[in-house]
Design an enzyme around this catalytic site. Structure first.
Site, PDB file in Angstrom:
ATOM      1  N   GLU A 266      76.900  67.593 104.608  1.00  0.00           N
ATOM      2  CA  GLU A 266      76.238  67.279 105.689  1.00  0.00           C
ATOM      3  C   GLU A 266      75.745  65.580 105.839  1.00  0.00           C
ATOM      4  O   GLU A 266      75.593  65.061 104.707  1.00  0.00           O
ATOM      5  CB  GLU A 266      74.882  67.925 105.775  1.00  0.00           C
ATOM      6  CG  GLU A 266      74.019  68.018 104.495  1.00  0.00           C
ATOM      7  CD  GLU A 266      73.248  69.114 104.590  1.00  0.00           C
ATOM      8  OE1 GLU A 266      73.332  70.372 104.308  1.00  0.00           O
ATOM      9  OE2 GLU A 266      72.052  69.074 105.057  1.00  0.00           O
TER      10      GLU A 266
ATOM     11  N   CYS B 279      72.433  58.963 107.140  1.00  0.00           N
ATOM     12  CA  CYS B 279      72.045  59.563 105.917  1.00  0.00           C
ATOM     13  C   CYS B 279      73.117  60.269 105.304  1.00  0.00           C
ATOM     14  O   CYS B 279      73.661  61.210 105.999  1.00  0.00           O
ATOM     15  CB  CYS B 279      70.828  60.119 105.968  1.00  0.00           C
ATOM     16  SG  CYS B 279      70.362  61.209 104.309  1.00  0.00           S
TER      17      CYS B 279
ATOM     18  N   CYS C  44      74.663  69.378  93.903  1.00  0.00           N
ATOM     19  CA  CYS C  44      73.981  68.407  93.035  1.00  0.00           C
ATOM     20  C   CYS C  44      73.545  68.901  91.633  1.00  0.00           C
ATOM     21  O   CYS C  44      73.369  70.213  91.703  1.00  0.00           O
ATOM     22  CB  CYS C  44      72.723  67.766  93.796  1.00  0.00           C
ATOM     23  SG  CYS C  44      72.086  66.514  92.619  1.00  0.00           S
TER      24      CYS C  44
ATOM     25  N   CYS D  48      66.287  69.157  90.810  1.00  0.00           N
ATOM     26  CA  CYS D  48      64.682  68.813  91.428  1.00  0.00           C
ATOM     27  C   CYS D  48      64.236  70.177  92.211  1.00  0.00           C
ATOM     28  O   CYS D  48      65.131  70.732  92.864  1.00  0.00           O
ATOM     29  CB  CYS D  48      64.886  67.739  92.291  1.00  0.00           C
ATOM     30  SG  CYS D  48      65.117  66.231  91.628  1.00  0.00           S
TER      31      CYS D  48
ATOM     32  N   CYS E 162      64.212  70.691  96.042  1.00  0.00           N
ATOM     33  CA  CYS E 162      65.565  70.242  96.910  1.00  0.00           C
ATOM     34  C   CYS E 162      66.222  71.387  97.148  1.00  0.00           C
ATOM     35  O   CYS E 162      66.657  71.966  96.228  1.00  0.00           O
ATOM     36  CB  CYS E 162      66.372  68.878  96.326  1.00  0.00           C
ATOM     37  SG  CYS E 162      67.791  68.405  96.925  1.00  0.00           S
TER      38      CYS E 162
ATOM     39  N   CYS F 299      67.265  67.109 103.031  1.00  0.00           N
ATOM     40  CA  CYS F 299      68.338  67.358 101.906  1.00  0.00           C
ATOM     41  C   CYS F 299      69.091  68.821 101.699  1.00  0.00           C
ATOM     42  O   CYS F 299      68.392  69.520 101.072  1.00  0.00           O
ATOM     43  CB  CYS F 299      67.996  66.476 100.828  1.00  0.00           C
ATOM     44  SG  CYS F 299      69.218  65.806  99.730  1.00  0.00           S
TER      45      CYS F 299
HETATM   46  N1  SAH Z   1      69.657  62.227  94.370  1.00  0.00           N
HETATM   47  C1  SAH Z   1      69.083  61.185  95.279  1.00  0.00           C
HETATM   48  C2  SAH Z   1      69.263  61.090  96.432  1.00  0.00           C
HETATM   49  C3  SAH Z   1      69.277  62.276  97.215  1.00  0.00           C
HETATM   50  S1  SAH Z   1      67.669  63.123  97.466  1.00  0.00           S
HETATM   51  C4  SAH Z   1      67.606  61.130  94.786  1.00  0.00           C
HETATM   52  O1  SAH Z   1      67.095  61.804  94.034  1.00  0.00           O
HETATM   53  O2  SAH Z   1      66.761  60.068  95.054  1.00  0.00           O
HETATM   54  C5  SAH Z   1      66.996  62.038  98.731  1.00  0.00           C
HETATM   55  C6  SAH Z   1      65.337  61.908  98.743  1.00  0.00           C
HETATM   56  O3  SAH Z   1      64.947  63.107  99.475  1.00  0.00           O
HETATM   57  C7  SAH Z   1      64.875  62.038  97.112  1.00  0.00           C
HETATM   58  O4  SAH Z   1      63.653  61.276  97.071  1.00  0.00           O
HETATM   59  C8  SAH Z   1      64.611  63.246  96.926  1.00  0.00           C
HETATM   60  O5  SAH Z   1      63.731  63.510  95.779  1.00  0.00           O
HETATM   61  C9  SAH Z   1      64.038  63.681  98.514  1.00  0.00           C
HETATM   62  N2  SAH Z   1      64.035  65.254  98.797  1.00  0.00           N
HETATM   63  C10 SAH Z   1      64.956  66.218  98.307  1.00  0.00           C
HETATM   64  N3  SAH Z   1      64.612  67.464  98.930  1.00  0.00           N
HETATM   65  C11 SAH Z   1      63.150  67.267  99.593  1.00  0.00           C
HETATM   66  C12 SAH Z   1      62.365  68.096 100.165  1.00  0.00           C
HETATM   67  N4  SAH Z   1      62.738  69.267 100.333  1.00  0.00           N
HETATM   68  N5  SAH Z   1      61.148  67.538 100.917  1.00  0.00           N
HETATM   69  C13 SAH Z   1      60.982  66.435 100.516  1.00  0.00           C
HETATM   70  N6  SAH Z   1      61.800  65.253  99.978  1.00  0.00           N
HETATM   71  C14 SAH Z   1      62.943  65.869  99.412  1.00  0.00           C
END
Ligand code: SAH
Length: 343
Positions: A90, A103, A110, A114, A117, A331
């Site tokens: 996406e 974006c 991934c 985290c 996410c 994301c």
């Molecule tokens: N892997 C990379 C880029 C992808 S995530 C990274 O970790 O930076 C892009 C951003 O969105 C990151 O800061 C991630 O921590 C944040 N993110 C992912 N899921 C999220 C969510 N449910 N709520 C808020 N931020 C989120």
């Protein structure tokens, strides 16, 4: 078969020469592709014999648009794409005063794990190739019918876990004959893979680096980000200093606010102390709630207080404007919910 989108102009010129063709044909091929002609047979000034050779050796790997979700609250558009192996990814289009921003994803899924996410729930399926990453922008730009001028690598995937392809992409997206998006209009976001940040710095690019920090201490960070078991915040900030010295670019620190986890006034004060000499920019992101976990976003008041404390300590801070909340714009949420409806 090669994906022609993986090739730089110089590489395609070499291929032409090695195959008994004139080098200028390379530019012709690319100029068709960027006029949205994605099939060699329709490239009018290319001789039939070369068309045949191209078809034997290359594909023009443009993903298919499966669905587009348009937000009714703002101009955000979320695009679900199907790759040639049927994997789904996406990307999100956002309209700002300064232009259109996209974006994009760098991996299918991934493996960073985290907690907040959605992209990481099924793990990493595979890396995207440089041309596949590029094609997200090509196909979205055609859909939009307007130039895309800013790119953030903040979709699904960890860009520095797919380093070579991402670096190649950064080169391709710059190309004058192509999308011609300058490095200063590109932001790469990483959860903090320290050796790769150093490697990136050594390439002397002028892209903006964004660090997903999300906590002021290693202990707290480990609760929400497994990568914190591998690299400490001190190591990450050292790498950031190195990046700044090398590139002259300021760093953005992303901080997703999760209620009761990292949103207290103490958190804000400790974060201010941690970043006080970093000359960076903090981007607060109220967590996007997903149904796969119980993490909640803080109240408006808590978010404002957090922001005020950072400001009072002289830290430059913005709260990320929410976009496309009605269309699963966080994301990895779109791919997940789509996959579920297909089950
Ligand atoms: N892997 C990379 C880029 C992808 S995530 C990274 O970790 O930076 C892009 C951003 O969105 C990151 O800061 C991630 O921590 C944040 N993110 C992912 N899921 C999220 C969510 N449910 N709520 C808020 N931020 C989120």
């Amino acid at each position: 078969m090669y994906n022609v989108l993986d090739f730089t102009l110089e590489e395609l010129q070499s291929w032409m020469k090695e195959n008994g063709e004139s080098a200028f044909r390379a530019k012709q091929v690319f100029s068709w592709i960027y006029k949205n002609i994605w099939n060699f047979d329709d490239m009018k000034n290319i001789p039939v014999s070369l068309k045949e050779k191209l078809k034997e050796n290359f594909i023009i790997d443009i993903p298919k648009i499966v669905e587009v979700y348009e937000s009714s609250v703002d101009d955000t558009k979320k695009i679900l794409l199907s790759m040639k192996d049927n994997n789904l990814i996406e990307c999100v289009l956002m309209k700002y005063k300064h232009g259109n921003s996209i974006c994009i994803s760098t991996q299918v899924g991934c493996r960073m794990g985290c907690k907040f996410c959605a992209s990481t729930i099924g793990g990493r399926i595979r890396d995207l190739g440089a041309g596949e990453i590029l094609a997200e922008i090509i196909v979205a730009q055609k859909y939009l019918g307007e130039r895309i001028s800013n790119v953030v690598l903040m979709g699904s995937g960890e860009p520095l876990d797919n380093f070579d392809n991402v670096v190649k992409f950064l080169k391709l997206v710059n190309a004058e004959y192509g999308l011609n998006i300058g490095q200063r209009h590109i932001t790469l976001s990483t959860c903090g893979i320290v050796p790769k940040i150093i490697e990136l710095a050594d390439l002397d690019l002028s892209i903006t680096l964004a660090i997903s920090l999300h906590a002021f201490s290693d202990e707290k960070r480990k609760v929400i980000m497994p990568i914190a078991n591998k690299y400490t915040i001190a190591e990450i900030l050292d790498a950031c200093r190195y990046y700044m010295n090398k590139t002259g670019r300021r760093i953005t620190y992303e901080y997703s606010l999760v209620s009761g986890v990292n949103d207290s006034k103490e958190d804000a004060k400790s974060l201010s102390k941690l970043l006080k000499d970093m000359n960076g920019h903090v981007n607060l992101i109220p967590v996007n709630e997903i149904k796969e976990n119980t993490l909640k976003r803080p109240s408006k008041k808590t978010i404002e207080d957090f922001e005020e404390i950072l400001k009072a300590h002289g830290i430059e801070v913005t709260v990320r404007r929410e976009m496309g909340t009605d269309i699963n714009a966080a994301c990895g949420q779109l791919r997940r919910s789509y996959l579920e409806t297909q089950k």
